[in-house]
Design a protein around this motif. Structure first.
Motif, PDB file in Angstrom:
ATOM      1  N   GLU A  36       1.150  -1.295   0.153  1.00  0.00           N
ATOM      2  CA  GLU A  36       0.291  -0.193  -0.224  1.00  0.00           C
ATOM      3  C   GLU A  36       0.859   0.950  -0.117  1.00  0.00           C
ATOM      4  N   ARG A  37       1.707   1.466   0.869  1.00  0.00           N
ATOM      5  CA  ARG A  37       3.208   2.420   0.498  1.00  0.00           C
ATOM      6  C   ARG A  37       3.683   2.750  -1.120  1.00  0.00           C
ATOM      7  N   ALA A  38       4.136   1.514  -1.120  1.00  0.00           N
ATOM      8  CA  ALA A  38       4.582   1.066  -2.904  1.00  0.00           C
ATOM      9  C   ALA A  38       3.247   1.984  -3.580  1.00  0.00           C
ATOM     10  N   ILE A  39       2.257   1.767  -3.630  1.00  0.00           N
ATOM     11  CA  ILE A  39       1.110   2.270  -4.322  1.00  0.00           C
ATOM     12  C   ILE A  39       1.183   3.807  -4.195  1.00  0.00           C
ATOM     13  N   HIS A  40       0.846   4.279  -2.668  1.00  0.00           N
ATOM     14  CA  HIS A  40       1.059   5.242  -2.718  1.00  0.00           C
ATOM     15  C   HIS A  40       2.178   6.389  -2.658  1.00  0.00           C
ATOM     16  N   LYS A  41       3.302   6.234  -2.274  1.00  0.00           N
ATOM     17  CA  LYS A  41       4.416   6.659  -3.447  1.00  0.00           C
ATOM     18  C   LYS A  41       4.481   6.699  -4.481  1.00  0.00           C
ATOM     19  N   ARG A  42       3.898   5.999  -4.917  1.00  0.00           N
ATOM     20  CA  ARG A  42       3.711   6.178  -6.990  1.00  0.00           C
ATOM     21  C   ARG A  42       3.390   7.019  -7.628  1.00  0.00           C
ATOM     22  N   ASP A  43       2.284   6.865  -6.740  1.00  0.00           N
ATOM     23  CA  ASP A  43       1.364   8.064  -6.768  1.00  0.00           C
ATOM     24  C   ASP A  43       1.436   9.339  -6.805  1.00  0.00           C
ATOM     25  N   MET A  44       2.331   9.620  -5.612  1.00  0.00           N
ATOM     26  CA  MET A  44       2.104  10.738  -5.222  1.00  0.00           C
ATOM     27  C   MET A  44       3.441  10.956  -5.927  1.00  0.00           C
ATOM     28  N   ILE A  45       4.471  10.284  -6.739  1.00  0.00           N
ATOM     29  CA  ILE A  45       5.741  10.710  -7.373  1.00  0.00           C
ATOM     30  C   ILE A  45       5.165  11.266  -8.701  1.00  0.00           C
ATOM     31  N   SER A  46       4.379  10.279  -9.009  1.00  0.00           N
ATOM     32  CA  SER A  46       3.282  10.762 -10.601  1.00  0.00           C
ATOM     33  C   SER A  46       2.716  11.924 -10.413  1.00  0.00           C
ATOM     34  N   LEU A  47       1.655  12.042  -9.782  1.00  0.00           N
ATOM     35  CA  LEU A  47       1.208  13.219  -9.622  1.00  0.00           C
ATOM     36  C   LEU A  47       2.033  14.837  -9.677  1.00  0.00           C
ATOM     37  N   ARG A  48       3.255  14.635  -8.784  1.00  0.00           N
ATOM     38  CA  ARG A  48       3.975  15.734  -8.312  1.00  0.00           C
ATOM     39  C   ARG A  48       4.790  15.957 -10.100  1.00  0.00           C
ATOM     40  N   CYS A  49       4.804  15.102 -10.806  1.00  0.00           N
ATOM     41  CA  CYS A  49       5.427  14.966 -11.853  1.00  0.00           C
ATOM     42  C   CYS A  49       4.994  15.836 -12.918  1.00  0.00           C
ATOM     43  N   LEU A  89      -5.628   7.464 -14.723  1.00  0.00           N
ATOM     44  CA  LEU A  89      -6.452   7.069 -13.202  1.00  0.00           C
ATOM     45  C   LEU A  89      -6.511   5.358 -13.541  1.00  0.00           C
ATOM     46  N   ARG A  90      -6.765   5.644 -14.591  1.00  0.00           N
ATOM     47  CA  ARG A  90      -7.423   3.917 -14.854  1.00  0.00           C
ATOM     48  C   ARG A  90      -6.413   2.973 -15.178  1.00  0.00           C
ATOM     49  N   ASN A  91      -5.138   3.015 -15.711  1.00  0.00           N
ATOM     50  CA  ASN A  91      -3.755   2.659 -15.703  1.00  0.00           C
ATOM     51  C   ASN A  91      -3.396   2.023 -13.989  1.00  0.00           C
ATOM     52  N   ASN A  92      -3.698   3.518 -12.896  1.00  0.00           N
ATOM     53  CA  ASN A  92      -3.522   2.915 -11.554  1.00  0.00           C
ATOM     54  C   ASN A  92      -4.842   2.555 -11.024  1.00  0.00           C
ATOM     55  N   ILE A  93      -5.535   2.810 -11.460  1.00  0.00           N
ATOM     56  CA  ILE A  93      -6.877   1.841 -10.398  1.00  0.00           C
ATOM     57  C   ILE A  93      -6.479   0.522 -11.179  1.00  0.00           C
ATOM     58  N   ARG A  94      -6.310   0.159 -12.641  1.00  0.00           N
ATOM     59  CA  ARG A  94      -5.907  -1.726 -12.828  1.00  0.00           C
ATOM     60  C   ARG A  94      -4.306  -1.769 -12.095  1.00  0.00           C
ATOM     61  N   LEU A  95      -3.901  -0.746 -12.040  1.00  0.00           N
ATOM     62  CA  LEU A  95      -2.533  -1.644 -11.087  1.00  0.00           C
ATOM     63  C   LEU A  95      -3.018  -2.056  -9.828  1.00  0.00           C
ATOM     64  N   CYS A  96      -4.210  -1.254  -8.792  1.00  0.00           N
ATOM     65  CA  CYS A  96      -4.232  -1.485  -8.000  1.00  0.00           C
ATOM     66  C   CYS A  96      -5.150  -2.814  -7.078  1.00  0.00           C
ATOM     67  N   ASN A  97      -5.866  -3.157  -8.262  1.00  0.00           N
ATOM     68  CA  ASN A  97      -6.844  -3.708  -8.834  1.00  0.00           C
ATOM     69  C   ASN A  97      -5.456  -5.490  -8.954  1.00  0.00           C
ATOM     70  N   GLN A  98      -4.679  -4.985 -10.011  1.00  0.00           N
ATOM     71  CA  GLN A  98      -3.353  -6.249 -10.412  1.00  0.00           C
ATOM     72  C   GLN A  98      -3.269  -6.549  -8.591  1.00  0.00           C
ATOM     73  N   THR A  99      -2.035  -5.259  -8.160  1.00  0.00           N
ATOM     74  CA  THR A  99      -1.254  -5.748  -6.852  1.00  0.00           C
ATOM     75  C   THR A  99      -2.634  -6.233  -5.422  1.00  0.00           C
ATOM     76  N   SER A 100      -4.161  -6.234  -5.816  1.00  0.00           N
ATOM     77  CA  SER A 100      -4.675  -6.824  -4.141  1.00  0.00           C
ATOM     78  C   SER A 100      -5.369  -7.851  -4.689  1.00  0.00           C
ATOM     79  N   SER A 101      -5.024  -8.397  -5.818  1.00  0.00           N
ATOM     80  CA  SER A 101      -5.461  -9.424  -6.619  1.00  0.00           C
ATOM     81  C   SER A 101      -3.954 -10.716  -6.334  1.00  0.00           C
ATOM     82  N   GLU A 102      -2.864  -9.978  -6.057  1.00  0.00           N
ATOM     83  CA  GLU A 102      -1.514 -11.035  -6.156  1.00  0.00           C
ATOM     84  C   GLU A 102      -1.859 -11.270  -4.147  1.00  0.00           C
ATOM     85  N   VAL A 103      -2.037  -9.760  -3.461  1.00  0.00           N
ATOM     86  CA  VAL A 103      -2.006  -9.660  -1.935  1.00  0.00           C
ATOM     87  C   VAL A 103      -3.443 -10.757  -1.673  1.00  0.00           C
TER      88      VAL A 103
END
Length: 147
Positions: free
Chosen positions: A25-38, A63-77
């Motif tokens: 969760e922290r890695a996803i949040h960090k990636r989102d924050m970096i992406s938004l800042r850039c 955002l769709r890509n982020n949702i897809r990645l979050c869903n993928q990570t969620s399914s892996e977890v």
């Protein structure tokens, strides 16, 4: 002792699982924050105008890509959680089997101790009877020799 050790291992695995979930969760949040800042820096540099339709489409796609990645990570977890649950179930089954075997062996050991004690008592009685018979025979021999 083995059961306690397995319970400790189970608790350790659960803590490790929670740590992994938090880390993801922290890695996803960090990636989102970096992406938004850039993206926001790039947009400020390009212009300070409101978002255009093209920018909005890009943001929606991102955002769709982020949702897809979050869903993928969620399914892996979720899969890891399920695997850990299955492993915990196997460990619990193993613990139950070991407990049953331990109980059975304790019962066998108790019965063996009881049998050994009974045999020791029987041996002492036999020895006492034998000693008494020897004394009686000796007295009979003495009486027969004295007459």
């Amino acid at each position: 002792k083995e059961i306690h050790r397995m319970e400790l291992r189970l608790d350790q695995l659960r803590r490790r699982q929670e740590h992994m979930i938090t880390e993801v969760e922290r890695a996803i949040h960090k990636r989102d924050m970096i992406s938004l800042r850039c993206k926001s820096k790039a947009q400020v540099m390009v212009s300070k105008q409101p978002f255009s339709a093209r920018d909005n489409r890009r943001r929606v796609g991102s955002l769709r890509n982020n949702i897809r990645l979050c869903n993928q990570t969620s399914s892996e977890v979720a899969k890891r959680i399920e695997e850990t649950g299955a492993r915990v179930a196997r460990l619990q089954e193993s613990i139950d089997h070991a407990t049953e075997e331990h109980t059975r062996l304790e019962t066998v050991a108790w019965r063996t101790r009881v049998e050994v004690q009974a045999m020791a008592v029987q041996k002492r009685r036999f020895e006492a009877t034998t000693a008494e018979q020897k004394r009686a025979r000796k007295r009979c021999e003495e009486v027969a020799a004295g007459t």
